[in-house]
Design an enzyme around this catalytic site. Structure first.
Site, mmCIF file in Angstrom:
data_model
loop_
_atom_site.group_PDB
_atom_site.id
_atom_site.type_symbol
_atom_site.label_atom_id
_atom_site.label_comp_id
_atom_site.label_asym_id
_atom_site.label_seq_id
_atom_site.Cartn_x
_atom_site.Cartn_y
_atom_site.Cartn_z
ATOM 1 N N GLY A 2 0.803 -1.217 0.000
ATOM 2 C CA GLY A 2 0.000 0.000 0.000
ATOM 3 C C GLY A 2 0.835 1.266 0.000
ATOM 4 C CD GLU A 4 1.135 -8.550 -2.603
ATOM 5 O OE1 GLU A 4 2.195 -8.000 -2.238
ATOM 6 O OE2 GLU A 4 1.120 -9.555 -3.312
ATOM 7 N N GLY A 35 -0.375 -3.417 3.854
ATOM 8 C CA GLY A 35 -0.192 -3.832 5.246
ATOM 9 C C GLY A 35 -0.229 -2.595 6.124
ATOM 10 N NE ARG A 36 4.924 1.264 6.140
ATOM 11 C CZ ARG A 36 6.086 0.937 6.728
ATOM 12 N NH1 ARG A 36 6.337 1.328 7.953
ATOM 13 N NH2 ARG A 36 6.997 0.247 6.072
ATOM 14 N NE ARG A 51 8.392 0.483 11.187
ATOM 15 C CZ ARG A 51 8.494 1.753 10.862
ATOM 16 N NH1 ARG A 51 8.237 2.682 11.758
ATOM 17 N NH2 ARG A 51 8.847 2.099 9.650
ATOM 18 C CE1 TYR A 87 13.682 -1.746 8.484
ATOM 19 C CE2 TYR A 87 11.953 -1.444 10.108
ATOM 20 C CZ TYR A 87 12.620 -2.238 9.205
ATOM 21 O OH TYR A 87 12.207 -3.531 9.024
ATOM 22 C CB CYS A 132 22.637 -4.387 28.108
ATOM 23 S SG CYS A 132 21.857 -4.755 29.664
ATOM 24 C CD GLU A 133 22.004 -4.384 21.465
ATOM 25 O OE1 GLU A 133 22.099 -3.666 20.446
ATOM 26 O OE2 GLU A 133 21.744 -5.584 21.441
ATOM 27 C CE1 TYR A 139 5.720 -5.081 7.626
ATOM 28 C CE2 TYR A 139 5.017 -2.802 7.424
ATOM 29 C CZ TYR A 139 5.141 -4.066 6.896
ATOM 30 O OH TYR A 139 4.660 -4.322 5.632
HETATM 31 N N1 LLP Z 1 3.794 -6.979 -0.614
HETATM 32 C C1 LLP Z 1 5.092 -7.311 -0.583
HETATM 33 C C2 LLP Z 1 5.631 -8.201 -1.615
HETATM 34 C C3 LLP Z 1 5.932 -6.789 0.427
HETATM 35 O O1 LLP Z 1 7.219 -7.117 0.440
HETATM 36 C C4 LLP Z 1 5.382 -5.929 1.413
HETATM 37 C C5 LLP Z 1 6.236 -5.380 2.470
HETATM 38 C C6 LLP Z 1 4.016 -5.625 1.341
HETATM 39 C C7 LLP Z 1 3.252 -6.159 0.312
HETATM 40 C C8 LLP Z 1 3.346 -4.732 2.339
HETATM 41 O O2 LLP Z 1 3.814 -3.442 2.222
HETATM 42 P P1 LLP Z 1 3.110 -2.219 3.006
HETATM 43 O O3 LLP Z 1 1.724 -2.092 2.471
HETATM 44 O O4 LLP Z 1 3.075 -2.585 4.446
HETATM 45 O O5 LLP Z 1 3.947 -1.070 2.711
HETATM 46 N N2 LLP Z 1 9.527 -3.854 8.540
HETATM 47 C C9 LLP Z 1 9.528 -2.674 7.692
HETATM 48 C C10 LLP Z 1 8.629 -2.842 6.486
HETATM 49 C C11 LLP Z 1 8.956 -4.048 5.633
HETATM 50 C C12 LLP Z 1 8.070 -4.175 4.434
HETATM 51 C C13 LLP Z 1 8.335 -5.436 3.700
HETATM 52 N N3 LLP Z 1 7.465 -5.701 2.616
HETATM 53 C C14 LLP Z 1 9.131 -1.454 8.519
HETATM 54 O O6 LLP Z 1 8.885 -1.596 9.719
HETATM 55 O O7 LLP Z 1 9.081 -0.341 7.994
#
Ligand code: LLP
Length: 419
Positions: A239, A273, A275-276, A312, A316, A344-345, A373
């Protein structure tokens, strides 16, 4: 309206004061809002309304059963990247026919499980994976429905660790090789090639890279069709970015236009797809101040959450809002403090030199935009139990994952016979 808001001098999640949840479940804990999840899902779904699109919620962002089930109830399918996530989706009531399996390194064992379950689509990321999936499917007497994930070589202009669409990134099939591999896929007995997929990165705040990627993908669909191939589906990937601080992000209007301009009227089934953008601002992490240490050069606010609970910021350099749960007075003085965890970091730090109103031991604070995440990336580093997750709906709340016990962590270890 934000579903996390101040009311009667304190921070609420929908109709529930966070202090009440803290008193009942202890701290730290994650808290999710059903209303926000619902609003976000509906807004994304509406943005692609009329474009023959389906949403596959990306479980990697948040895979709590209660979250998945809430979204499934709104019509979401699931984007999974492991068989473990596939089981989570199935368990939450998402049928196999609504599951897309992505990921750069699916094992044979995972392919077998997903084929037996009868999932909707495998997103295939390399010629090697294509050939292995073909072999596995033939051995099972099945055909695997696939989309080829293309790497369009576009800079997503996001954090380097979450940019995936450049040719130097490990993901997808180079766009130059796409036509040859599509043709190979079309001839394999265990493969049913349905279309294409692409995902250039996460937390995109600029529409331009999406436009570039979508244009390249749309041109590729046309080129493949001109060669006589059937291309039924295009998976648009994750997204849009969310606002963590005050950054401007992509509006749904711009996203819709970019999709419609490139894929409208092509007779395609579209998939997204996200997520965030569904769960990110639907969740917070609530923590309690343990101590405030005024050092020579810095003041440290030491809280009971740590990098193992929300990684995070240190992984990041991510910014998360920090809100005192007791509403500060409008004229409260603000000082710059470092907000750190007990691990401890030195990297166990949530914020450096953050202007905050006065905080004292036992005060509660909330880290904003922690629904994506957050819990899924947590660990038990320093033998810190995984923290509870709580789902709020109106004036109700329930624990949807309890705090892990020490026994559950330590009891996993097994002594060898000689000890
Ligand atoms: N589809 C694929 C193939 C992906 O690799 C990802 C995220 C998504 C969908 C979902 O993306 P979104 O809609 O959430 O942007 N841990 C990191 C983010 C890693 C994202 C990995 N892939 C963070 O905390 O920013």
């Amino acid at each position: 309206m934000s579903h996390f808001h101040y009311q009667d001098g304190e921070l609420y999640a929908e109709g529930v004061p966070l202090s009440r949840i803290a008193a009942e479940v202890g701290t730290p804990f994650y808290c999710y809002s059903t209303a926000k999840l619902t609003d976000n899902y509906r807004a994304f779904d509406a943005a692609l309304g009329g474009l023959n699109a389906r949403l596959y919620f990306s479980l990697k962002a948040n895979s709590n059963q209660a979250v998945i089930k809430t979204l499934a109830g709104l019509g979401a399918g699931a984007d999974v990247v492991s068989v473990g996530e596939m089981y989570r989706a199935l368990k939450a009531g998402i049928p196999a026919g609504d599951i897309v399996f992505a990921g750069v390194g699916k094992t044979r064992a995972e392919m077998v499980e997903a084929l037996k379950a009868g999932i909707y689509q495998f997103n295939v990321e390399s010629p090697g994976e294509l050939r292995t999936l073909n072999e596995v499917a033939v051995a099972l007497g099945k055909r695997a429905p696939i989309a080829l994930r293309i790497n369009p070589d576009v800079d997503a202009k996001t954090h380097a660790k979450i940019a995936t669409g450049k040719s130097e990134n490990k993901f997808g099939i180079d766009i130059e090789h796409a036509a040859a591999i599509y043709a190979e896929a079309a001839g394999l007995p265990g493969i049913e090639v349905k279309g294409l997929a692409c995902h250039i990165g996460s937390q995109l705040t600029d529409i331009a890279p999406f436009k570039d990627a979508f244009r390249k993908m749309s041109d590729l669909v046309k080129a493949l069709r001109a060669k006589g191939h059937t291309v039924e589906r295009v998976d648009l990937g994750g997204g849009v970015g969310i606002t963590y601080r005050e950054e401007q992000t992509i509006s749904f209007a711009d996203y819709t236009t970019a999709v419609a301009e490139n894929f409208g009227n092509m007779g395609l089934k579209l998939e997204a797809e996200p997520g965030r953008s569904i769960v990110g601002n639907s969740g917070i992490l609530v923590s309690r101040v343990i101590n405030v240490k005024a050092g020579v050069s810095r003041t440290f606010v030491i809280v009971d959450a740590a990098m193992n609970d929300l990684i995070r910021p240190t992984l990041y350099d991510a910014y998360h809002q920090i809100l005192p749960v007791r509403q500060p007075a409008d004229d409260a003085p603000v000082t710059r403090v470092d907000v750190v965890g007990p691990i401890c970091e030195t990297g166990d730090q949530f914020a450096e030199q953050r202007p905050l109103p006065p905080l004292a031991p036992e005060d509660l604070i909330a880290f904003g935009e922690a629904g994506a995440y957050g819990a899924v990336m947590s660990s038990t580093y320093n033998t810190r139990p995984l923290v509870p997750e709580v789902l709020v709906k109106g004036d109700k709340f329930e624990v949807v994952r309890p705090r892990q016990t020490y026994d559950a962590i330590i009891g996993q270890d097994i002594l060898p016979s000689w000890l």
